[in-house]
Design a protein around this motif. Structure first.
Motif, PDB file in Angstrom:
ATOM      1  N   LEU A 280       0.831  -1.196   0.000  1.00  0.00           N
ATOM      2  CA  LEU A 280       0.000   0.000   0.000  1.00  0.00           C
ATOM      3  C   LEU A 280       0.874   1.258   0.000  1.00  0.00           C
ATOM      4  O   LEU A 280       0.568   2.249  -0.674  1.00  0.00           O
ATOM      5  N   GLY A 281       1.971   1.212   0.774  1.00  0.00           N
ATOM      6  CA  GLY A 281       2.913   2.333   0.774  1.00  0.00           C
ATOM      7  C   GLY A 281       3.562   2.524  -0.582  1.00  0.00           C
ATOM      8  O   GLY A 281       3.779   3.658  -1.040  1.00  0.00           O
ATOM      9  N   LEU A 282       3.890   1.416  -1.253  1.00  0.00           N
ATOM     10  CA  LEU A 282       4.488   1.490  -2.582  1.00  0.00           C
ATOM     11  C   LEU A 282       3.533   2.142  -3.577  1.00  0.00           C
ATOM     12  O   LEU A 282       3.914   3.041  -4.345  1.00  0.00           O
ATOM     13  N   ILE A 283       2.274   1.706  -3.550  1.00  0.00           N
ATOM     14  CA  ILE A 283       1.272   2.309  -4.432  1.00  0.00           C
ATOM     15  C   ILE A 283       1.081   3.787  -4.093  1.00  0.00           C
ATOM     16  O   ILE A 283       0.953   4.643  -4.974  1.00  0.00           O
ATOM     17  N   GLY A 284       1.098   4.097  -2.786  1.00  0.00           N
ATOM     18  CA  GLY A 284       0.985   5.489  -2.372  1.00  0.00           C
ATOM     19  C   GLY A 284       2.138   6.337  -2.876  1.00  0.00           C
ATOM     20  O   GLY A 284       1.958   7.511  -3.224  1.00  0.00           O
ATOM     21  N   GLU A 285       3.352   5.746  -2.927  1.00  0.00           N
ATOM     22  CA  GLU A 285       4.511   6.473  -3.445  1.00  0.00           C
ATOM     23  C   GLU A 285       4.313   6.834  -4.910  1.00  0.00           C
ATOM     24  O   GLU A 285       4.592   7.959  -5.339  1.00  0.00           O
ATOM     25  N   TYR A 286       3.810   5.888  -5.688  1.00  0.00           N
ATOM     26  CA  TYR A 286       3.516   6.175  -7.094  1.00  0.00           C
ATOM     27  C   TYR A 286       2.469   7.283  -7.218  1.00  0.00           C
ATOM     28  O   TYR A 286       2.611   8.227  -8.002  1.00  0.00           O
ATOM     29  N   LEU A 287       1.391   7.168  -6.448  1.00  0.00           N
ATOM     30  CA  LEU A 287       0.325   8.164  -6.521  1.00  0.00           C
ATOM     31  C   LEU A 287       0.830   9.535  -6.081  1.00  0.00           C
ATOM     32  O   LEU A 287       0.474  10.559  -6.669  1.00  0.00           O
ATOM     33  N   GLY A 288       1.674   9.560  -5.035  1.00  0.00           N
ATOM     34  CA  GLY A 288       2.224  10.821  -4.561  1.00  0.00           C
ATOM     35  C   GLY A 288       3.079  11.502  -5.602  1.00  0.00           C
ATOM     36  O   GLY A 288       3.005  12.723  -5.800  1.00  0.00           O
ATOM     37  N   ARG A 289       3.879  10.718  -6.311  1.00  0.00           N
ATOM     38  CA  ARG A 289       4.733  11.303  -7.349  1.00  0.00           C
ATOM     39  C   ARG A 289       3.897  11.788  -8.533  1.00  0.00           C
ATOM     40  O   ARG A 289       4.216  12.804  -9.145  1.00  0.00           O
ATOM     41  N   MET A 290       2.842  11.057  -8.843  1.00  0.00           N
ATOM     42  CA  MET A 290       1.935  11.522  -9.888  1.00  0.00           C
ATOM     43  C   MET A 290       1.278  12.843  -9.476  1.00  0.00           C
ATOM     44  O   MET A 290       1.149  13.771 -10.285  1.00  0.00           O
ATOM     45  N   PHE A 291       0.906  12.956  -8.213  1.00  0.00           N
ATOM     46  CA  PHE A 291       0.273  14.174  -7.700  1.00  0.00           C
ATOM     47  C   PHE A 291       1.230  15.362  -7.792  1.00  0.00           C
ATOM     48  O   PHE A 291       0.859  16.444  -8.250  1.00  0.00           O
TER      49      PHE A 291
END
Length: 334
Positions: A280-291
């Motif tokens: 979940l943290g890994l997916i959040g990292e991707y989403l954060g960078r996209m943001f």
């Protein structure tokens, strides 16, 4: 042919002049008389000493341009700043500490003239600390696994590229820059040659464990392998849990008196909860960078550029204003 030498500078007031002057002498020795230096001060925390030395070099040499960043952006983003302002047909990246020695420049130039798009210099024997060498190995394995870096390709911060590679690379605007990832998705016509690695003359490396981890994590922006790893892990642990349930059922049938303990259950819960939180943290990292990319967080912020042409332009503008002022005074006197 114009050669652009890009040097990110961080607390390098004691070494950068020697790097520039030795590199200039080496280029002249090779018969190259058209070149420029782009010295990027990555907001060095040394009380302005590095920036002052870069300004002095820009005043002393017409071929030097000093770029002052408004905040620390990291080595790769500092190089990107230099690439954006470079005008060369060939672009060379060097360090500011004399470890990427000017005497080795001849080998990179000779290799790229064979028709390669990118040439890396690599070190058969490194002069880094054990910690830094481990970090280099970790970076090598990470890039190889995530973006398919060729097994025999060895890299360093000492390289030369053609202009078309630069033109493509500078289109990348995300703050999470990883130059190897950008180069590998631009061309595979890449060579690497062994060169000598020299001792650092002054100070220590500015890379801490935190900065190394941040740099290596940037490679995620060029690969979906970590997300696929989450999927494969889900398949694996689901299958493992099914096999475990079957094993428990069979043992219970064979030994009815067997007790299924609470501790083993809690261990399983904690283990799988950790795996879930990790991905979940890994997916959040991707989403954060996209943001952050959607919000256009800059790679770097240029505070000011110093060079002789800018100084001459300012002088000409001042003289123009002075002449205009004298004209108005003479008119009023008449």
């Amino acid at each position: 042919m114009l050669y652009s030498i890009i040097i990110p500078c961080y607390k390098s007031s004691k070494t950068i002049r020697k790097v520039v002057e030795m590199t200039s002498a080496e280029l002249k020795k090779l018969g190259i008389d058209q070149y420029e230096f782009l010295l990027v001060d990555d907001y060095s925390p040394d009380g302005g000493a590095t920036l002052a030395e870069l300004k002095a070099l820009a005043d002393d040499y017409d071929f030097v341009k000093a770029i002052s960043l408004a905040k620390n952006s990291g080595q790769h983003n500092a190089v990107m700043a230099g690439l954006n302002y470079a005008a060369g047909d060939y672009l060379i990246a060097m360090d500011d500490d004399m470890q990427t020695h000017p005497s080795q420049l001849q080998y990179l130039i000779a290799e790229i003239e064979k028709g390669y798009d990118i040439v890396y210099g690599y070190y058969p024997q490194k002069k880094h600390s054990l910690f830094r060498n481990f970090g280099s190995f970790l970076n090598y394995m990470t890039v190889r696994i995530l973006i398919g870096k060729p097994k025999d390709m060895k890299t360093s911060s000492y390289w030369i590229i053609r202009r078309f590679v630069r033109d493509y690379v500078v289109q990348y605007k995300s703050p999470y820059t990883h130059l190897q990832g950008l180069f590998l998705r631009t061309t595979r016509n890449i060579s690497c040659i062994p060169i000598e690695h020299f001792e650092r003359e002054v100070g220590q490396s500015g890379y801490t464990l935190k900065k190394l981890v941040q740099l290596y994590s940037n490679i995620m922006g060029y690969s979906v392998v970590p997300l696929r790893l989450a999927t494969y892990s889900g398949y694996f642990f689901s299958l493992l849990s099914i096999l475990g349930a079957i094993a428990v059922f069979i043992r219970k049938m064979l030994v009815p008196s067997m007790a299924i303990g609470w501790p083993s259950m809690m261990c399983a819960i904690c283990f799988f909860s950790g795996i879930i939180m990790l991905f979940l943290g890994l997916i959040g990292e991707y989403l954060g960078r996209m943001f952050l990319g959607m919000n256009q967080q800059p790679q770097f912020v240029v505070r000011e550029i110093y060079d002789n042409s800018a100084k001459d332009n300012r002088r000409s503008e001042n003289e123009k204003n002075n002449d205009s002022g004298r004209g108005d005074l003479s008119g009023s006197a008449d």
